[in-house]
Design a protein around this motif. Structure first.
Motif, PDB file in Angstrom:
ATOM      1  N   THR A  53       0.819  -1.105   0.028  1.00  0.00           N
ATOM      2  CA  THR A  53      -0.093   0.057   0.029  1.00  0.00           C
ATOM      3  C   THR A  53       0.906   1.061   0.018  1.00  0.00           C
ATOM      4  O   THR A  53       2.238   1.040   0.212  1.00  0.00           O
ATOM      5  N   GLU A  54       0.538   2.394  -0.091  1.00  0.00           N
ATOM      6  CA  GLU A  54       1.069   3.590  -0.332  1.00  0.00           C
ATOM      7  C   GLU A  54       0.014   4.767   0.439  1.00  0.00           C
ATOM      8  O   GLU A  54      -1.119   4.679   0.162  1.00  0.00           O
ATOM      9  N   THR A  55       0.704   5.794   0.844  1.00  0.00           N
ATOM     10  CA  THR A  55      -0.190   6.776   1.456  1.00  0.00           C
ATOM     11  C   THR A  55      -0.632   7.895   0.689  1.00  0.00           C
ATOM     12  O   THR A  55      -1.633   8.529   0.921  1.00  0.00           O
ATOM     13  N   HIS A  56       0.153   7.962  -0.785  1.00  0.00           N
ATOM     14  CA  HIS A  56      -0.597   8.970  -1.358  1.00  0.00           C
ATOM     15  C   HIS A  56       0.223   8.953  -2.945  1.00  0.00           C
ATOM     16  O   HIS A  56       1.144   8.352  -2.951  1.00  0.00           O
ATOM     17  N   ILE A  57      -0.158   9.666  -3.814  1.00  0.00           N
ATOM     18  CA  ILE A  57       0.498   9.631  -5.182  1.00  0.00           C
ATOM     19  C   ILE A  57       1.973  10.632  -4.936  1.00  0.00           C
ATOM     20  O   ILE A  57       1.708  11.940  -4.683  1.00  0.00           O
ATOM     21  N   HIS A 119      -1.473  17.448   2.240  1.00  0.00           N
ATOM     22  CA  HIS A 119      -0.382  17.510   1.168  1.00  0.00           C
ATOM     23  C   HIS A 119      -0.801  17.113  -0.078  1.00  0.00           C
ATOM     24  O   HIS A 119      -0.447  17.713  -1.049  1.00  0.00           O
ATOM     25  N   THR A 120      -1.625  16.224  -0.264  1.00  0.00           N
ATOM     26  CA  THR A 120      -2.620  15.873  -1.664  1.00  0.00           C
ATOM     27  C   THR A 120      -3.861  15.594  -1.141  1.00  0.00           C
ATOM     28  O   THR A 120      -4.147  15.210   0.005  1.00  0.00           O
ATOM     29  N   PRO A 121      -4.786  15.698  -2.107  1.00  0.00           N
ATOM     30  CA  PRO A 121      -6.242  15.512  -1.647  1.00  0.00           C
ATOM     31  C   PRO A 121      -6.667  14.101  -1.348  1.00  0.00           C
ATOM     32  O   PRO A 121      -7.315  13.931  -0.488  1.00  0.00           O
ATOM     33  N   GLY A 144       2.868   8.885   6.153  1.00  0.00           N
ATOM     34  CA  GLY A 144       3.343   9.272   5.065  1.00  0.00           C
ATOM     35  C   GLY A 144       3.779  10.793   5.085  1.00  0.00           C
ATOM     36  O   GLY A 144       4.772  11.179   5.775  1.00  0.00           O
ATOM     37  N   ASP A 145       3.219  11.655   4.245  1.00  0.00           N
ATOM     38  CA  ASP A 145       3.738  13.035   3.889  1.00  0.00           C
ATOM     39  C   ASP A 145       2.611  13.928   4.827  1.00  0.00           C
ATOM     40  O   ASP A 145       2.691  15.201   4.781  1.00  0.00           O
ATOM     41  N   PHE A 146       1.967  13.465   5.908  1.00  0.00           N
ATOM     42  CA  PHE A 146       1.064  14.136   6.588  1.00  0.00           C
ATOM     43  C   PHE A 146       1.482  14.760   7.884  1.00  0.00           C
ATOM     44  O   PHE A 146       2.101  15.898   7.858  1.00  0.00           O
ATOM     45  N   PHE A 148       5.448  14.738   9.920  1.00  0.00           N
ATOM     46  CA  PHE A 148       6.771  14.493  10.154  1.00  0.00           C
ATOM     47  C   PHE A 148       7.241  14.594  11.510  1.00  0.00           C
ATOM     48  O   PHE A 148       6.598  15.289  12.128  1.00  0.00           O
ATOM     49  N   VAL A 149       8.475  14.380  11.681  1.00  0.00           N
ATOM     50  CA  VAL A 149       9.186  14.894  13.051  1.00  0.00           C
ATOM     51  C   VAL A 149       9.225  16.322  12.791  1.00  0.00           C
ATOM     52  O   VAL A 149      10.235  16.695  11.975  1.00  0.00           O
ATOM     53  N   GLY A 150       8.670  17.126  13.813  1.00  0.00           N
ATOM     54  CA  GLY A 150       8.980  18.368  13.894  1.00  0.00           C
ATOM     55  C   GLY A 150       8.098  19.346  12.794  1.00  0.00           C
ATOM     56  O   GLY A 150       8.201  20.649  12.807  1.00  0.00           O
ATOM     57  N   ASP A 151       7.395  18.677  11.867  1.00  0.00           N
ATOM     58  CA  ASP A 151       6.617  19.523  10.856  1.00  0.00           C
ATOM     59  C   ASP A 151       5.523  18.855  10.023  1.00  0.00           C
ATOM     60  O   ASP A 151       5.271  17.428  10.692  1.00  0.00           O
ATOM     61  N   ILE A 152       4.908  19.229   9.061  1.00  0.00           N
ATOM     62  CA  ILE A 152       3.954  18.493   8.455  1.00  0.00           C
ATOM     63  C   ILE A 152       4.147  18.839   6.856  1.00  0.00           C
ATOM     64  O   ILE A 152       4.848  19.597   6.647  1.00  0.00           O
ATOM     65  N   GLY A 153       3.271  17.917   6.117  1.00  0.00           N
ATOM     66  CA  GLY A 153       3.521  18.045   4.566  1.00  0.00           C
ATOM     67  C   GLY A 153       3.196  19.311   4.189  1.00  0.00           C
ATOM     68  O   GLY A 153       2.311  19.990   4.553  1.00  0.00           O
TER      69      GLY A 153
END
Length: 444
Positions: A53-57, A119-121, A144-146, A148-153
């Protein structure tokens, strides 16, 4: 439960293998094209990869989700939380499109799908509960890219890379709602992100490989801004320009490409192709083939070379055969299969260089190749600003006989610029070796 994170330093990207040791089943999350490392570990652990599976394109590397379906006959799960324009296309027959609160079982391991756009829809996260281990509460979140450590997408890639006008603010508002939607989860929830420091997928990613939701609630700015307008302004501001290859990544990950196949690199039989010198900037300036572009093969290789790749055209690489083969493999991870050959370095031309401290401010023709934010924070009055990623395709506003002083912030991007200027016929280029950061204070 078996759990392993795979981290690729060249991509600053994390993927995961999770297995149920009772049933021998395993799933890959956010796989890269080359599946061999996942297969090797799974075999060692007596696991069979049955799902992926994957979190987004993704926009920064070429996904291996279709490879998993074709090579491993795995069932694959991708987000169904998108409109038709941005949805996955040409997917294998065993694809399942999952939505918010759907459940994926890997043996006795439960993955609950959470729709976390921003980050993406279509972005989704996976909340893991190890039911096989006797638990009925979640352990962690594949974010995924939602988060992160210390930040967000970052929310701006669709607008900057795919030219979807107006999508940045919409995505930033979605991200605010996504952050709000997970605040109720327990602080002990582990966060397993898709990227670490060095990724262009946001501006301030941490270097630690994982974190907890409780830690992020305290330390991550995004959990501590409760006003949506301020949140959106903060998230959008000062995002770095995405490398040009991001647009190609979005395309091939949405529509698909040929399956991964390793290939051999042989000595180049011609010198008309664009060529990238993989050596350090110090070695390059000590002597190089005229008009070649210096992109050292290091952890920033993909972020730099991505500005200059045309996926329809072949390139040569310059360096020893082992380094060239490593670089060609790394390029395959972003879907670029067109390394035609390699050349050995030749000391045809030596770069003219001066130390930054020797700049007088009287130099007439100065080319500043930093980004817009750096430029706005201070520059020489007479300088012309063209960010290094645009040099190859933009007209240089100097005469070929002018003595051009080129600089960036620290000396890396100006090294790249030297070769590009040479390829455009400029004969008198001077590299300001340490960059703007070491200019005399009275000139800044």
């Amino acid at each position: 439960m078996f759990f392993k994170q795979f981290y690729d330093n060249n991509l600053s990207q994390a993927s995961y293998l999770v297995g149920c040791q009772r049933t021998g089943e395993a799933i890959i999350i956010d796989p890269v094209r080359d599946l061999s490392k996942y297969i090797e570990v799974a075999d060692t652990e007596n696991l069979t990869i049955t799902q992926a599976t994957e979190t987004h394109i993704h926009a920064d590397f070429a996904s291996g989700i279709r490879d998993a379906a074709e090579q491993l006959n795995a069932n694959i799960y991708v987000s169904g939380e998108s409109d038709d324009q941005l949805s996955y296309k040409n997917m294998p027959k065993q694809t399942q499109f999952v939505k918010h609160q759907d459940i994926i079982y890997v043996g006795n391991i439960k993955l609950e799908v959470l729709h976390t756009p921003g980050h993406t829809p279509e972005s989704i996260s996976f909340l893991l509960t190890d039911e096989g281990g006797g638990s009925n509460i979640p352990m962690g979140l594949f974010s995924g890219d939602f988060i992160f450590v210390g930040d967000i997408g970052r929310p701006d890639l669709l607008e900057k890379s795919v030219q979807m006008e107006g999508s940045t603010e919409i995505s930033a508002k979605q991200m605010y709602q996504s952050i709000e939607s997970v605040k109720h989860l327990s602080d002990y929830i582990q966060i397993w992100p898709g990227h670490g420091a060095g990724s262009p997928c946001d501006k301030a990613l941490g270097a630690v490989p994982m974190t907890t939701l409780g830690y992020e609630k305290i330390n991550n700015w995004a959990f501590n801004v409760n006003d949506e307008t301020k949140f959106v302004e903060t998230l959008i501001s000062n995002q770095p320009a995405p490398p040009h290859h991001f647009a190609q990544m979005k395309k091939i990950n949405q529509f698909g490409m040929s399956l991964y196949q390793p290939y051999n690199i042989y000595p180049s039989l011609e010198n008309k192709r664009i060529a990238f010198d993989l050596r350090s900037k110090e070695a390059f300036h000590g002597g190089h083939i005229k008009g070649t572009i210096n992109i050292p093969y290091d952890k920033n290789f993909i972020n730099q070379i991505g500005w200059y790749l045309d996926f329809e055209k072949s390139i040569d690489l310059i360096g020893d055969k082992f380094t060239v083969e490593q670089a060609a493999y790394t390029l395959q991870l972003i879907g670029f299969n067109n390394v035609a050959g390699y050349r050995l370095p030749k000391p045809e031309i030596k770069t003219q260089s001066i130390h930054s401290a020797d700049i007088t401010g009287e130099e007439v023709h100065v080319l500043d190749v930093r980004n817009e934010e750096e430029w706005n924070n201070g520059h020489l009055e007479q300088a012309v600003n063209i960010p290094h990623g645009k040099l190859l395709n933009e007209k240089i506003p100097f005469n070929k006989e002018d003595k051009i002083y080129v600089h960036c912030q620290s000396g890396v991007r100006s090294s790249i610029a030297v070769g590009i200027l040479e390829s455009k016929g400029f004969e008198n280029v001077v590299n300001i070796s340490e960059g703007y950061q070491s200019f005399p204070e009275l000139l800044k």
